[in-house]
Design an enzyme around this catalytic site. Structure first.
Site, mmCIF file in Angstrom:
data_model
loop_
_atom_site.group_PDB
_atom_site.id
_atom_site.type_symbol
_atom_site.label_atom_id
_atom_site.label_comp_id
_atom_site.label_asym_id
_atom_site.label_seq_id
_atom_site.Cartn_x
_atom_site.Cartn_y
_atom_site.Cartn_z
ATOM 1 N N LYS A 127 -8.131 29.111 4.986
ATOM 2 C CA LYS A 127 -8.115 27.857 5.739
ATOM 3 C C LYS A 127 -8.687 28.185 7.107
ATOM 4 O O LYS A 127 -8.640 29.323 7.559
ATOM 5 C CB LYS A 127 -6.686 27.349 5.889
ATOM 6 C CG LYS A 127 -6.085 26.894 4.579
ATOM 7 C CD LYS A 127 -5.357 25.584 4.775
ATOM 8 C CE LYS A 127 -4.414 25.335 3.621
ATOM 9 N NZ LYS A 127 -3.043 25.199 4.080
ATOM 10 N N HIS A 130 -8.376 27.074 13.173
ATOM 11 C CA HIS A 130 -8.843 25.947 13.976
ATOM 12 C C HIS A 130 -8.222 25.958 15.364
ATOM 13 O O HIS A 130 -7.435 26.835 15.702
ATOM 14 C CB HIS A 130 -8.578 24.629 13.258
ATOM 15 C CG HIS A 130 -7.142 24.406 12.939
ATOM 16 N ND1 HIS A 130 -6.213 24.104 13.900
ATOM 17 C CD2 HIS A 130 -6.484 24.446 11.762
ATOM 18 C CE1 HIS A 130 -5.042 23.950 13.325
ATOM 19 N NE2 HIS A 130 -5.172 24.167 12.028
ATOM 20 N N HIS A 133 -4.606 26.680 15.923
ATOM 21 C CA HIS A 133 -4.103 28.050 15.845
ATOM 22 C C HIS A 133 -4.313 28.827 17.130
ATOM 23 O O HIS A 133 -3.693 29.852 17.352
ATOM 24 C CB HIS A 133 -4.819 28.821 14.723
ATOM 25 C CG HIS A 133 -4.229 28.581 13.388
ATOM 26 N ND1 HIS A 133 -4.946 28.001 12.382
ATOM 27 C CD2 HIS A 133 -3.001 28.810 12.891
ATOM 28 C CE1 HIS A 133 -4.177 27.901 11.309
ATOM 29 N NE2 HIS A 133 -2.988 28.382 11.599
HETATM 30 N N1 ARG Z 1 0.995 30.581 8.540
HETATM 31 C C1 ARG Z 1 1.828 29.613 9.186
HETATM 32 C C2 ARG Z 1 0.998 28.399 9.608
HETATM 33 O O1 ARG Z 1 -0.181 28.509 9.859
HETATM 34 C C3 ARG Z 1 2.541 30.150 10.389
HETATM 35 C C4 ARG Z 1 3.458 31.324 10.131
HETATM 36 C C5 ARG Z 1 4.550 31.398 11.121
HETATM 37 N N2 ARG Z 1 5.340 32.578 11.024
HETATM 38 C C6 ARG Z 1 6.411 32.735 10.226
HETATM 39 N N3 ARG Z 1 7.030 33.897 10.249
HETATM 40 N N4 ARG Z 1 6.832 31.778 9.460
HETATM 41 O O2 ARG Z 1 1.556 27.325 9.723
#
Ligand code: ARG
Length: 572
Positions: A127, A130, A133
């Site tokens: 993905k 963007h 992030h």
């Molecule tokens: N990959 C997730 C996202 O883009 C964020 C991860 C956050 N960290 C965690 N330990 N849950 O929404």
């Protein structure tokens, strides 16, 4: 500067009876303007202790302390005692500290080497990385730097979203509509296209969802073909993420993402079960959190597949066992507030007393001037495009200024990237904000380019001063600060002196914007000073004092920018 407040508290406590130094220290205020003194002590709270009007107490206290040689003046105004320090002494001590400590000015050892995990960025594979992030990335990278400066042993973790049912969808879409060349040429844009197409098609054909679920189960079971495609998506995505991290100058100590925990989950499920926390609900396994006013946490689906939170529980336990962290910090959007409340509660219910060492540092959303972004609809702005555009626009702006040709590329890069980072770290992180090019690249506003430009201006003054500046910086000349006690320069010196406290506060509040704001203030004060006064004057003592302030300003801005992850250019 820190000791100054302590000494003041001791002096006040010494002049009072039955009022401890600690309590005094808590009451001491810093007036917004040095014209009202450097410190103020309000006497309202003392009235009950001494059974006297606060004004009377303040009057008597001021009288007693007036003779104390530590202060240039002590004044009584209503219920306040205002203290004026000797400006030349303050200047000498602040400038001396900055010059002696150099790049270390602002650092401390409060951390004592204790391990702190900062988890940040954590994008999802296949993905786009963007503009949404960027917040986690930039805030997290800065917090990691701040904690390191405070003497903690920092471990930077990128908890990649490289696992979950969406990979079933992606694989199905790739097989149906995709081809290898497209993915290789432009991995993330292509994979995102598949994902968007999957959702469009699935609206009319729900069987696609079943197919995706089945495909993910195959992946979880380690079937060769599915694992290979998934691994390939992961690699191609990581290559693209690395380009962004390189541009931003960001590094990680670990890329242990969600998939890393896939073989570690059974143990944790067993632990949950042994502790009597697992319950069955419509065939799925859940942890009931109704006693804590939260919806249940879904640990395992009916079809046996695990979930996001299961991987997070496993990750937290793994991190404790591996790093024995003092703090485990998650820099993740506020949309996930509930997730982290559930996660920390489950860890607590499992009997781990370190649950309170886990901290969610949330932040608000970024939107674009024409509305918000959604990955599903494919309406995203890619971070790499934003960064490139910022560098390009900066190049156009500085090409008209006097940057030497050979420095143009590097300066455009440093300022363009710095502008985006600075904007991200300008507001309280929890606030939603709208990304705007006009704001990002304004050289006169409260922006990165403005602060960087002030740094370059200081460098230019010091270059012009030549050897004299070198001698000052080497500590071979001690400037006589009694030449420089005007209001503006004094405010500037005090702001420089507060910098170490500001770094501490930014760490305690997980708020890099405190540093951003502080160095913006320093830049504004310096520019006022610069416009009011000629720096390279005839009088040697005055010139040296002014150069010393310029050098201290430059150093403090540089150190502040470094904590934000921004380069301080010497010319622009
Ligand atoms: N990959 C997730 C996202 O883009 C964020 C991860 C956050 N960290 C965690 N330990 N849950 O929404």
């Amino acid at each position: 500067m820190k000791d100054q407040k302590k000494e003041l508290a001791a002096a006040i406590a010494g002049a009072l009876e039955n009022f401890e130094e600690d309590k005094v220290a808590q009451l001491i205020e810093t007036p917004p303007d040095s014209a009202m003194g450097d410190y103020a002590f309000p006497c309202f709270k003392l009235a009950a202790v001494y059974h006297k009007a606060p004004q009377k107490i303040a009057e008597e206290l001021a009288e007693k302390l007036r003779g104390n040689g530590a202060f240039a003046d002590v004044k009584n105004v209503n219920a306040y005692v205002n203290f004026f320090m000797n400006r030349a002494d303050v200047g000498g001590s602040v400038i001396g500290d900055v010059i002696a400590e150099g790049d270390d000015y602002g650092k401390s050892d409060v951390g004592g080497g204790r391990p702190v995990i900062v988890e940040f960025s954590s994008p999802n594979i296949a993905k786009p990385f963007h503009i949404g992030h960027i917040r986690s990335t930039v805030i997290g990278a800065s917090l990691a730097k701040i904690y390191k400066a405070l003497g903690y042993d920092v471990i930077r973790i990128n908890h990649l979203g490289d696992y979950g049912t969406q990979f079933g969808k992606m694989i199905v879409a790739y097989r149906k509509w995709g081809n290898e060349e497209d993915v290789k040429r432009e991995p993330i844009k292509t994979l995102l296209g598949y994902y968007v197409k999957f959702h469009e098609e699935a609206e009319n054909d729900p069987s696609l969802d079943d197919e995706a679920r089945a495909t993910f189960t195959k992946l979880e079971n380690g079937e060769k073909e599915e694992v290979e495609i998934w691994q390939w998506f992961r690699e191609e995505s990581l290559k693209e993420f690395s380009r962004v991290y390189d541009m931003l100058g960001i590094e990680f100590d670990s890329y242990a993402g969600e998939s890393f925990y896939s073989d570690k989950m059974p143990r944790v499920e067993k632990m949950l079960e042994d502790k009597g926390l697992l319950q069955e609900s419509e065939g799925a396994q859940i942890v009931d959190l109704s006693d804590y006013d939260m919806p249940p946490a879904l640990i395992k689906k009916k079809d046996g597949s695990t979930l996001y939170i299961t991987r997070d529980i496993t990750a937290a336990i793994y991190r404790k066992e591996t790093y024995d962290f003092y703090r485990n910090i998650y820099v993740v959007a506020s949309q996930q507030n509930l997730h982290f409340k559930q996660l920390f509660k489950i860890i607590e219910l499992m009997g781990y007393d370190w649950a309170n060492q886990c901290i969610h540092v949330p932040f608000g959303m970024v939107s674009l001037e024409d509305g918000t972004m959604s990955t599903r609809k494919g309406k995203v702005v890619f971070l790499i495009d934003v960064l490139n555009k910022s560098v390009e626009k900066t190049r156009e702006i500085i090409a008209e200024k006097n940057v030497p040709e050979e420095l143009l590329d590097k300066t455009a890069h440093d300022v363009g990237i710095g502008a985006v980072i600075f904007q991200e770290l300008s507001n309280n992180r929890i606030k939603d904000y709208t990304f705007s090019w006009d704001k990002v690249l304004n050289f006169d506003g409260e922006t990165g380019p403005y602060v960087q430009y002030t740094h370059a201006r200081c460098s230019s003054v010091l270059r012009k001063a030549g050897r004299e500046a070198d001698e000052l910086l080497a500590g071979n000349i001690t400037p006589d600060m009694s030449k420089l006690t005007g209001d503006v320069v004094y405010e500037l010196i005090k702001a420089i002196g507060r910098f170490p406290d500001v770094v501490l506060e930014a760490g305690e509040k997980y708020e890099p914007s405190i540093i951003t704001r502080h160095i913006t203030d320093i830049a504004e004060l310096f520019n006022k000073f610069y416009h009011d006064e000629h720096i390279l004057v005839e009088d040697r003592d005055e010139r040296l004092a002014k150069l010393a302030v310029t050098a201290a300003t430059k150093q403090t801005i540089k150190n502040g920018l470094a904590l934000l992850g921004i380069v301080a250019p010497d010319r622009m």
